[in-house]
Scaffold this motif. Structure first.
Motif, PDB file in Angstrom:
ATOM      1  N   ILE A   1     -18.503   7.766   9.978  1.00 54.31           N
ATOM      2  CA  ILE A   1     -17.084   7.387  10.005  1.00 54.31           C
ATOM      3  C   ILE A   1     -16.479   7.586   8.615  1.00 54.31           C
ATOM      4  N   ILE A   2     -17.198   7.145   7.591  1.00 53.95           N
ATOM      5  CA  ILE A   2     -16.723   7.301   6.211  1.00 53.95           C
ATOM      6  C   ILE A   2     -16.594   8.778   5.854  1.00 53.95           C
TER       7      ILE A   2
ATOM      8  N   PRO B   1      -6.423   6.498  -6.427  1.00 54.06           N
ATOM      9  CA  PRO B   1      -6.839   6.731  -5.046  1.00 54.06           C
ATOM     10  C   PRO B   1      -6.233   5.689  -4.118  1.00 54.06           C
ATOM     11  N   GLY B   2      -6.010   6.094  -2.893  1.00 50.65           N
ATOM     12  CA  GLY B   2      -5.490   5.153  -1.901  1.00 50.65           C
ATOM     13  C   GLY B   2      -6.573   4.209  -1.412  1.00 50.65           C
ATOM     14  N   MET B   3      -7.834   4.621  -1.604  1.00 51.82           N
ATOM     15  CA  MET B   3      -8.924   3.796  -1.097  1.00 51.82           C
ATOM     16  C   MET B   3     -10.212   4.095  -1.852  1.00 51.82           C
ATOM     17  N   LEU B   4     -10.966   3.035  -2.127  1.00 49.85           N
ATOM     18  CA  LEU B   4     -12.310   3.150  -2.675  1.00 49.85           C
ATOM     19  C   LEU B   4     -13.249   2.672  -1.576  1.00 49.85           C
ATOM     20  N   VAL B   5     -14.135   3.545  -1.144  1.00 53.56           N
ATOM     21  CA  VAL B   5     -15.076   3.225  -0.071  1.00 53.56           C
ATOM     22  C   VAL B   5     -16.460   3.093  -0.688  1.00 53.56           C
ATOM     23  N   ILE B   6     -17.109   1.983  -0.407  1.00 56.28           N
ATOM     24  CA  ILE B   6     -18.463   1.750  -0.908  1.00 56.28           C
ATOM     25  C   ILE B   6     -19.384   1.662   0.294  1.00 56.28           C
ATOM     26  N   ASP B   7     -20.234   2.666   0.450  1.00 55.11           N
ATOM     27  CA  ASP B   7     -21.187   2.707   1.558  1.00 55.11           C
ATOM     28  C   ASP B   7     -22.465   1.998   1.144  1.00 55.11           C
TER      29      ASP B   7
ATOM     30  N   LEU C   1      -8.709   2.301   9.073  1.00 58.89           N
ATOM     31  CA  LEU C   1      -8.762   2.906   7.744  1.00 58.89           C
ATOM     32  C   LEU C   1      -7.456   3.630   7.431  1.00 58.89           C
ATOM     33  N   GLU C   2      -6.877   4.306   8.419  1.00 60.52           N
ATOM     34  CA  GLU C   2      -5.587   4.984   8.225  1.00 60.52           C
ATOM     35  C   GLU C   2      -4.502   3.969   7.877  1.00 60.52           C
ATOM     36  N   THR C   3      -4.520   2.830   8.545  1.00 60.33           N
ATOM     37  CA  THR C   3      -3.551   1.775   8.246  1.00 60.33           C
ATOM     38  C   THR C   3      -3.722   1.283   6.816  1.00 60.33           C
ATOM     39  N   LEU C   4      -4.963   1.085   6.410  1.00 64.95           N
ATOM     40  CA  LEU C   4      -5.229   0.560   5.066  1.00 64.95           C
ATOM     41  C   LEU C   4      -4.867   1.552   3.968  1.00 64.95           C
ATOM     42  N   ILE C   5      -5.098   2.838   4.191  1.00 70.72           N
ATOM     43  CA  ILE C   5      -4.812   3.813   3.131  1.00 70.72           C
ATOM     44  C   ILE C   5      -3.309   3.983   2.924  1.00 70.72           C
ATOM     45  N   SER C   6      -2.521   3.682   3.939  1.00 64.94           N
ATOM     46  CA  SER C   6      -1.071   3.823   3.798  1.00 64.94           C
ATOM     47  C   SER C   6      -0.395   2.504   3.412  1.00 64.94           C
ATOM     48  N   PHE C   7      -1.206   1.493   3.144  1.00 64.03           N
ATOM     49  CA  PHE C   7      -0.679   0.177   2.791  1.00 64.03           C
ATOM     50  C   PHE C   7       0.015   0.243   1.434  1.00 64.03           C
ATOM     51  N   PRO C   8       1.195  -0.359   1.283  1.00 61.02           N
ATOM     52  CA  PRO C   8       1.862  -0.351  -0.023  1.00 61.02           C
ATOM     53  C   PRO C   8       1.057  -1.143  -1.058  1.00 61.02           C
ATOM     54  N   GLU C   9       1.105  -0.686  -2.294  1.00 59.33           N
ATOM     55  CA  GLU C   9       0.331  -1.318  -3.354  1.00 59.33           C
ATOM     56  C   GLU C   9       0.816  -2.738  -3.607  1.00 59.33           C
ATOM     57  N   ARG C  10      -0.140  -3.640  -3.755  1.00 62.21           N
ATOM     58  CA  ARG C  10       0.168  -5.028  -4.098  1.00 62.21           C
ATOM     59  C   ARG C  10      -1.022  -5.628  -4.827  1.00 62.21           C
TER      60      ARG C  10
END
Length: 161
Positions: A72-73, A143-149, A44-53
């Motif tokens: 975890i979420i 947001p850097g990430m949208l999490v859907i539980d 998740l840390e890797t994904l949140i710091s991923f450059p926008e594309r």
């Protein structure tokens, strides 16, 4: 006795609390790390710091009920809290976490997104208005990430839904 020399230093502070405060602490959720959870958090840390594309990578965490997916979420969301920038007057939410509704209902889903970002819900809004508002506000929050539980709730509907 308030020194508790037989306890570890961190436990001494807790032992000195009132009975009510100790009971409250005992009943609270706490993070207990384990290797698979740490691997998920690292991903998740890797994904949140991923450059926008155009097509951002995503992650699906699958497991039996009670295995700690929601914890975890929650831990990841706590590690990336929202902050208010007083110079720009804008809220920054690195992680927007949404609990999926019990069925594939787009209107309720967009309402959940609006609630997660703290936006007021327009009364008697159509699906198109809710979708437009949620997407516009998300683009402003960036947001850097949208999490859907509980995404498996999408399977509860018919093919048309």
């Amino acid at each position: 006795m308030t020194e508790f020399p037989h306890l570890y230093p961190a436990a001494r502070q807790l032992a000195a609390l009132s009975a009510e405060e100790r009971i409250h602490r005992i009943r609270a959720d706490r993070w207990i790390s384990y290797p698979r959870a740490e691997a998920a958090l690292a991903k998740l840390e890797t994904l949140i710091s991923f450059p926008e594309r155009a097509r951002m990578p995503n992650l699906l965490i699958v497991g039996e009920s009670g295995m700690g997916k929601t914890m975890i979420i929650e831990k990841f969301t706590r590690d990336h809290p929202a902050s208010f920038d007083e110079t720009t007057g804008r809220l920054h939410m690195p992680v927007v976490a949404v609990q999926m509704v019990s069925g594939p209902d787009e209107s309720r889903f967009y309402r959940r997104i609006l609630a997660a970002i703290g936006a007021p819900e327009p009364p008697r809004a159509t699906l198109a208005v809710l979708e437009s508002l949620a997407l516009r506000l998300l683009s402003e929050l960036r947001p850097g990430m949208l999490v859907i539980d509980e995404i498996h709730s999408l399977q509860a509907g018919t093919i048309r839904e």
